[in-house]
Motif scaffolding. Structure first.
Motif, PDB file in Angstrom:
ATOM      1  N   THR A 273       0.958  11.842   1.644  1.00  0.00           N
ATOM      2  CA  THR A 273       0.913  12.203   2.831  1.00  0.00           C
ATOM      3  C   THR A 273      -0.190  11.462   3.577  1.00  0.00           C
ATOM      4  O   THR A 273       0.301  11.101   4.829  1.00  0.00           O
ATOM      5  CB  THR A 273       0.674  13.939   2.839  1.00  0.00           C
ATOM      6  N   VAL A 274      -1.357  11.285   3.028  1.00  0.00           N
ATOM      7  CA  VAL A 274      -2.377  10.588   3.613  1.00  0.00           C
ATOM      8  C   VAL A 274      -2.046   9.036   3.754  1.00  0.00           C
ATOM      9  O   VAL A 274      -2.397   8.439   4.761  1.00  0.00           O
ATOM     10  CB  VAL A 274      -3.586  10.999   2.699  1.00  0.00           C
ATOM     11  N   GLY A 275      -1.484   8.659   2.878  1.00  0.00           N
ATOM     12  CA  GLY A 275      -1.064   7.251   2.812  1.00  0.00           C
ATOM     13  C   GLY A 275      -0.084   6.902   4.118  1.00  0.00           C
ATOM     14  O   GLY A 275      -0.264   6.029   4.617  1.00  0.00           O
ATOM     15  N   ALA A 276       0.722   8.080   4.451  1.00  0.00           N
ATOM     16  CA  ALA A 276       1.469   7.817   5.624  1.00  0.00           C
ATOM     17  C   ALA A 276       0.995   7.846   6.993  1.00  0.00           C
ATOM     18  O   ALA A 276       1.414   6.963   7.927  1.00  0.00           O
ATOM     19  CB  ALA A 276       2.751   8.966   5.814  1.00  0.00           C
ATOM     20  N   ILE A 277      -0.279   8.321   7.105  1.00  0.00           N
ATOM     21  CA  ILE A 277      -0.971   8.130   8.491  1.00  0.00           C
ATOM     22  C   ILE A 277      -2.062   7.101   8.296  1.00  0.00           C
ATOM     23  O   ILE A 277      -2.786   7.009   9.197  1.00  0.00           O
ATOM     24  CB  ILE A 277      -1.655   9.747   8.815  1.00  0.00           C
ATOM     25  N   THR A 278      -2.145   6.322   7.157  1.00  0.00           N
ATOM     26  CA  THR A 278      -3.336   5.570   7.083  1.00  0.00           C
ATOM     27  C   THR A 278      -3.251   4.276   8.143  1.00  0.00           C
ATOM     28  O   THR A 278      -4.321   4.004   8.954  1.00  0.00           O
ATOM     29  CB  THR A 278      -3.558   5.154   5.808  1.00  0.00           C
ATOM     30  N   PRO A 279      -1.878   3.839   8.490  1.00  0.00           N
ATOM     31  CA  PRO A 279      -2.041   2.520   9.457  1.00  0.00           C
ATOM     32  C   PRO A 279      -2.359   3.261  11.020  1.00  0.00           C
ATOM     33  O   PRO A 279      -3.007   2.482  11.747  1.00  0.00           O
ATOM     34  CB  PRO A 279      -0.353   2.310   9.425  1.00  0.00           C
ATOM     35  N   SER A 280      -2.106   4.456  11.134  1.00  0.00           N
ATOM     36  CA  SER A 280      -2.533   4.910  12.516  1.00  0.00           C
ATOM     37  C   SER A 280      -4.074   5.103  12.654  1.00  0.00           C
ATOM     38  O   SER A 280      -4.562   4.532  13.732  1.00  0.00           O
ATOM     39  CB  SER A 280      -1.801   6.313  12.742  1.00  0.00           C
ATOM     40  N   LEU A 281      -4.681   5.546  11.531  1.00  0.00           N
ATOM     41  CA  LEU A 281      -5.916   5.713  11.388  1.00  0.00           C
ATOM     42  C   LEU A 281      -6.706   4.195  11.633  1.00  0.00           C
ATOM     43  O   LEU A 281      -7.668   4.082  12.013  1.00  0.00           O
ATOM     44  CB  LEU A 281      -6.236   6.477  10.078  1.00  0.00           C
ATOM     45  N   ALA A 282      -6.053   3.444  10.989  1.00  0.00           N
ATOM     46  CA  ALA A 282      -6.606   1.945  10.902  1.00  0.00           C
ATOM     47  C   ALA A 282      -6.672   1.681  12.173  1.00  0.00           C
ATOM     48  O   ALA A 282      -7.617   0.689  12.707  1.00  0.00           O
ATOM     49  CB  ALA A 282      -6.238   1.061   9.861  1.00  0.00           C
ATOM     50  N   ARG A 283      -5.578   1.570  12.969  1.00  0.00           N
ATOM     51  CA  ARG A 283      -5.525   0.997  14.399  1.00  0.00           C
ATOM     52  C   ARG A 283      -6.596   1.634  15.425  1.00  0.00           C
ATOM     53  O   ARG A 283      -7.099   1.069  16.165  1.00  0.00           O
ATOM     54  CB  ARG A 283      -4.101   1.174  14.965  1.00  0.00           C
ATOM     55  N   ARG A 284      -6.990   3.034  14.725  1.00  0.00           N
ATOM     56  CA  ARG A 284      -8.064   3.742  16.066  1.00  0.00           C
ATOM     57  C   ARG A 284      -9.380   3.416  15.457  1.00  0.00           C
ATOM     58  O   ARG A 284     -10.330   3.135  16.298  1.00  0.00           O
ATOM     59  CB  ARG A 284      -7.914   5.117  15.772  1.00  0.00           C
ATOM     60  N   LEU A 285      -9.469   3.258  14.194  1.00  0.00           N
ATOM     61  CA  LEU A 285     -10.921   3.073  13.544  1.00  0.00           C
ATOM     62  C   LEU A 285     -11.235   1.589  13.219  1.00  0.00           C
ATOM     63  O   LEU A 285     -12.441   1.497  13.103  1.00  0.00           O
ATOM     64  CB  LEU A 285     -11.101   4.036  12.399  1.00  0.00           C
ATOM     65  N   GLY A 286     -10.210   0.761  12.910  1.00  0.00           N
ATOM     66  CA  GLY A 286     -10.385  -0.340  12.191  1.00  0.00           C
ATOM     67  C   GLY A 286     -10.392  -0.474  10.713  1.00  0.00           C
ATOM     68  O   GLY A 286     -10.882   0.480  10.169  1.00  0.00           O
ATOM     69  N   GLU A 287      -9.835  -1.351   9.954  1.00  0.00           N
ATOM     70  CA  GLU A 287      -9.727  -1.456   8.586  1.00  0.00           C
ATOM     71  C   GLU A 287     -10.950  -1.422   7.829  1.00  0.00           C
ATOM     72  O   GLU A 287     -11.109  -0.501   6.920  1.00  0.00           O
ATOM     73  CB  GLU A 287      -8.727  -2.714   8.215  1.00  0.00           C
ATOM     74  N   HIS A 288     -11.805  -1.925   8.232  1.00  0.00           N
ATOM     75  CA  HIS A 288     -13.182  -1.907   7.577  1.00  0.00           C
ATOM     76  C   HIS A 288     -13.834  -0.713   7.519  1.00  0.00           C
ATOM     77  O   HIS A 288     -14.388   0.264   6.521  1.00  0.00           O
ATOM     78  CB  HIS A 288     -14.104  -3.020   7.822  1.00  0.00           C
TER      79      HIS A 288
END
Length: 419
Positions: free
Chosen positions: A69-84
């Motif tokens: 579940t959390v893995g599925a939303i990770t790209p969206s979070l990365a786009r908002r916050l930045g990967e680092h």
């Protein structure tokens, strides 16, 4: 602006690259500690927390649910916050969850804090392949080797060291579990330093997301390949000791063989990614690993009594399909954004598939009173792994399969952004 461009102007490209490597290694060491530190202490935890069998079942199912579940939303979070920034937040979340669960005597709070810790690990699962693709596109094989080896070391370390730590702490399981929170704090330090080097993102570009991959045959092939290899892994970690004791081995002998089986993932992880990236087509590697699986399972099935350790070694080599599956995330994509989307899609779907494996084996074993039907099931799963891996291992790219994914010029831009 890329990390390389930023740091080249300051003349510190090499130091940044090594800091990224250190950050990836330390993060990878932590991604499974929340999972494998619990198993050796499960009886003590159940007694100390007053946890029911239902609670124990939930605890052992949480990793699959969190990773999916959390893995599925990770790209969206990365786009908002930045990967680092997101990976730093994930490590802090992981450490906080581990610390809280090691400090409580309440079963519900222990379960909730375990879910928090596992959520941090789930984010790392998806982010690190994307970071490797973004920063090291020309060295994806070497860096995936580094990543998967560190992941295997962390997995084995938490599984093997938790009980000795508990004994050294006079049987205090709180201390044994709390130690792993300190490792997460250490892992966060490089990413604090890397915050200022967060790559700038081009918000005008349409990037791939897990949702856009639903109609992709290649994405589904990678996901099912990832799921079938994870299913075999969960089955073996959960049931290998029982298979061995039913075959005539003592409990202590079964424990030693299981330990060797777990440790074998380290040398396998050292070899497989670099080997796979030497070829544009990974299908021969897929077929070779399946052959090891088949030999190992047939040996355990028909000759379990005296030579089980030999067959376990064959299965352990076959489990090189895990680092191979992670390597494919970078090999089948041209850009870091698409790698992140494929990583999220493949791992989310894959872990949902994998979670059913141990339960299904238990049901079949209970219903038939033996291992014949479970072995047939495992060989069927391996057959599906061959079928999907044959397609996923071919020389093709996700961007070329679906015109809706970003592709033109992205490979050149990725090379310019690389460290």
């Amino acid at each position: 602006m890329s990390v390389l461009t930023q740091e080249t102007r300051g003349g510190r490209t090499g130091s940044l690259a090594w800091l990224l490597v250190l950050g990836i290694v330390l993060a990878a060491l932590n991604l499974r500690t929340a999972v494998t530190s619990v198993g050796p202490l499960l009886d003590q935890l159940s007694a100390g927390l007053g946890m029911s069998s239902v609670g124990t079942g939930i605890l052992t199912t949480l990793p699959v649910l969190a990773f999916a579940t959390v893995g599925a939303i990770t790209p969206s979070l990365a786009r908002r916050l930045g990967e680092h920034r997101l990976l730093l937040l994930a490590l802090v979340t992981l450490g906080a969850g581990l610390l809280i669960r090691a400090s409580v005597d309440s079963a519900p709070v222990f379960l909730l804090s375990s879910a928090v810790a596992l959520s941090g690990g789930a984010v790392g699962n998806v982010l690190i392949p994307s970071l490797i693709k973004r920063h090291f596109p020309a060295r994806a094989g070497v860096m995936t080797t580094v990543y998967t080896t560190a992941l295997a070391v962390g997995t084995m370390l938490a599984a093997s060291a938790t009980v000795p730590i508990e004994r050294a702490a006079d049987g205090n399981w709180h201390v044994a579990l709390g130690v792993w929170a300190a490792l997460a704090v250490v892992a966060a330090i490089p990413w604090l330093a890397l915050l200022r080097s967060e790559p700038e993102r081009d918000d005008s570009r349409v990037e791939a997301t897990p949702r856009t991959l639903v109609r992709s045959k290649l994405a589904w092939a990678v996901a099912v390949y990832f799921g079938t290899q994870s299913m075999i892994a969960y089955i073996m970690f959960g049931w290998l000791a029982k298979i061995l004791t039913d075959g005539g081995y003592s409990t202590s002998q079964a424990g030693v063989i299981l330990g060797v089986f777990t440790a074998l993932s380290i040398p396998v992880s050292l070899v497989l990614p670099s080997l796979a990236t030497r070829f544009r087509d990974q299908r021969p590697v897929v077929a070779g690993l399946v052959a090891f699986y088949v030999i190992g399972f047939l040996g355990l099935w028909f000759a379990p009594s005296s030579t089980a350790w030999v067959w376990v070694l064959f299965v352990g080599i076959g489990m090189g399909s895990f680092p191979l599956a992670l390597t494919m995330l970078a090999l089948r994509t041209r850009t870091a954004a698409t790698t992140a989307a494929l990583s999220a899609f493949g791992q989310s779907v894959g872990y949902l598939i994998a979670g059913a494996g141990p339960l299904l084996v238990g049901v079949l074993y209970e219903a038939t009173g033996g291992w014949h039907v479970p072995y047939v099931m495992m060989l069927v799963v391996v057959g599906i792994q061959l079928f999907t891996g044959w397609y996923a291992g071919g020389d093709r790219y996700l961007e070329d399969e679906d015109g809706g994914l970003p592709s033109q010029g992205d490979e050149e831009r990725a090379e310019k952004m690389a460290v």
